[in-house]
Design an enzyme around this catalytic site. Structure first.
Site, short mmCIF file in Angstrom:
data_model
loop_
_atom_site.label_atom_id
_atom_site.label_comp_id
_atom_site.label_asym_id
_atom_site.label_seq_id
_atom_site.Cartn_x
_atom_site.Cartn_y
_atom_site.Cartn_z
N HIS A 1 0.83 -1.21 0.00
CA HIS A 1 0.00 0.00 0.00
C HIS A 1 0.87 1.26 0.00
O HIS A 1 0.66 2.18 -0.80
CB HIS A 1 -0.89 -0.06 1.26
CG HIS A 1 -1.74 1.14 1.51
ND1 HIS A 1 -3.10 1.15 1.30
CD2 HIS A 1 -1.46 2.38 2.00
CE1 HIS A 1 -3.60 2.33 1.63
NE2 HIS A 1 -2.62 3.10 2.07
N GLU A 2 1.85 1.30 0.89
CA GLU A 2 2.68 2.50 0.98
C GLU A 2 3.54 2.70 -0.27
O GLU A 2 3.75 3.82 -0.71
CB GLU A 2 3.56 2.45 2.24
CG GLU A 2 2.80 2.33 3.56
CD GLU A 2 1.73 3.39 3.78
OE1 GLU A 2 1.79 4.46 3.14
OE2 GLU A 2 0.81 3.15 4.59
N HIS B 1 1.56 4.44 -2.83
CA HIS B 1 1.61 5.90 -2.68
C HIS B 1 2.91 6.47 -3.24
O HIS B 1 2.93 7.49 -3.91
CB HIS B 1 1.52 6.30 -1.21
CG HIS B 1 0.17 6.15 -0.59
ND1 HIS B 1 -0.99 6.62 -1.17
CD2 HIS B 1 -0.20 5.60 0.60
CE1 HIS B 1 -2.02 6.36 -0.35
NE2 HIS B 1 -1.56 5.74 0.72
ZN LIG Z 1 -2.51 5.05 2.34
#
Ligand SMILES: [Zn+2]
Length: 327
Positions: A243-244, A247
């Site tokens: 997830h990170e 980003h």
């Molecule tokens: Zn996030």
């Protein structure tokens, strides 16, 4: 549900003003200079930039994914910047007949294991957990877990173990975080620096979005016990890392913008009014087409629930790579 609205609001206010996504880090520095420092009064602005981060939060307020979400204005600024970079790039490519955008990228990864002491509770996780995290990134981004294959693969360059009680836990937005990253960050814009440790505010992680100018804050911070084999129940299969990194490669949350048409700036992720937690069945929070994308890596569901990026997200990440992080 455990979003801790107060905290989120506070963080959003501080961060958001700054510049959109840059929050993720300082990497955003050069992108929108004007926007950059607004609202960062409480931070020692060593960098001219803007760092935006996005974090991941656990359900029930026990742990959180991210300290902030982007405001609509921040998203507009980031999208405008990306368009400007792409336009400039297209011009250069025209002139030079340069090569087409790279479609297969192996990202070097430097992992900093921040420890308070030599105990497991003090952050001393084994190398095997780090290796497993890299495997999870490769599986997630290659489509091996069931999603779209992206252009990205990850290669561990080194594990850097640092015992420093003043950096543990890692406190989001603190001068200690800045000091840690300034001291430790390695490589250029295309090197992924991952910082592992106990985190402030029960966060699971946060990251910086890509920016024109490399900031020393650039990188991804992940709760060490969220790595595969860690103790973070329901969040210990390594998907916080995925997830990170999403980003870091310019993806927003699937719930960015709520049900508004622009949403997360990706056309094939159905709009979602708010983050989904745990692993709900049939969740459908917007009247627009499609159920909520709860199995997407950019939502907030349990690791066992999320397994995919979409073609639109894969395309957005590649575009961002070529605009901001490619050599
Ligand atoms: Zn996030």
């Amino acid at each position: 549900m455990g979003l801790r609205p107060n905290l989120l609001t506070r963080r959003v206010a501080g961060v958001a003003t700054t510049t959109l996504a840059l929050l993720l880090s300082t990497a955003a520095v050069g992108v929108a200079p004007a926007a950059a420092h607004v609202g960062h009064a409480d931070e020692a602005c060593a960098e001219p930039a803007d760092t935006h981060s996005d974090a991941k939060i656990k359900v029930g307020g026990v742990a959180k994914h991210e300290p902030n979400e982007l405001t609509a204005t921040q998203v507009r600024e980031r999208e405008a910047d990306l368009a400007a970079v792409l336009a400039a790039r297209a011009k250069r490519t025209d002139l030079k007949q340069g090569p087409a955008a790279t479609a297969s990228i192996t990202i070097p990864v430097v992992v900093h294991v921040i420890q308070r002491d030599s105990t497991r509770a003090g952050g001393n996780i084994p190398d095997s957990m780090v290796s497993s995290q890299i495997s999870v990134l490769n599986q997630s981004f290659s489509g091996a877990t069931g999603g779209t294959a992206t252009a990205f693969a990850f290669q561990l360059q080194k594990i850097n173990r640092v015992t420093n009680p003043s950096w543990y836990p890692i406190v989001q937005g603190s001068s200690a975080e800045r000091s840690m990253k300034t001291s430790l960050r390695e490589g250029g814009k295309g090197t992924l620096n991952i910082y592992l440790g106990e985190l402030s505010d029960d966060l699971l992680g946060w990251a910086t979005f890509p920016t024109r100018r490399l900031s020393s804050m650039d990188g991804v911070v992940v709760l060490s016990e969220s790595l595969p084999g860690g103790t973070a129940t329901n969040y210990n299969q390594g998907d916080t890392g995925t997830h990170e990194v999403g980003h870091w490669l310019n993806l927003y949350h699937t719930f960015q913008g709520g049900c508004a048409s622009s949403g997360d700036s990706v056309s094939d992720t159905p709009a979602e009014a708010s983050p989904a937690f745990e692993c709900p069945t049939g969740r459908d929070t917007c009247s627009t087409a499609g159920l909520d994308p709860i199995t997407n890596f950019m939502d907030y569901t349990y690791d066992s629930c999320m397994y995919q990026f979409t073609p639109g997200q894969a395309s957005r990440m590649l575009t961002a790579w070529n605009a901001y992080r490619a050599a």
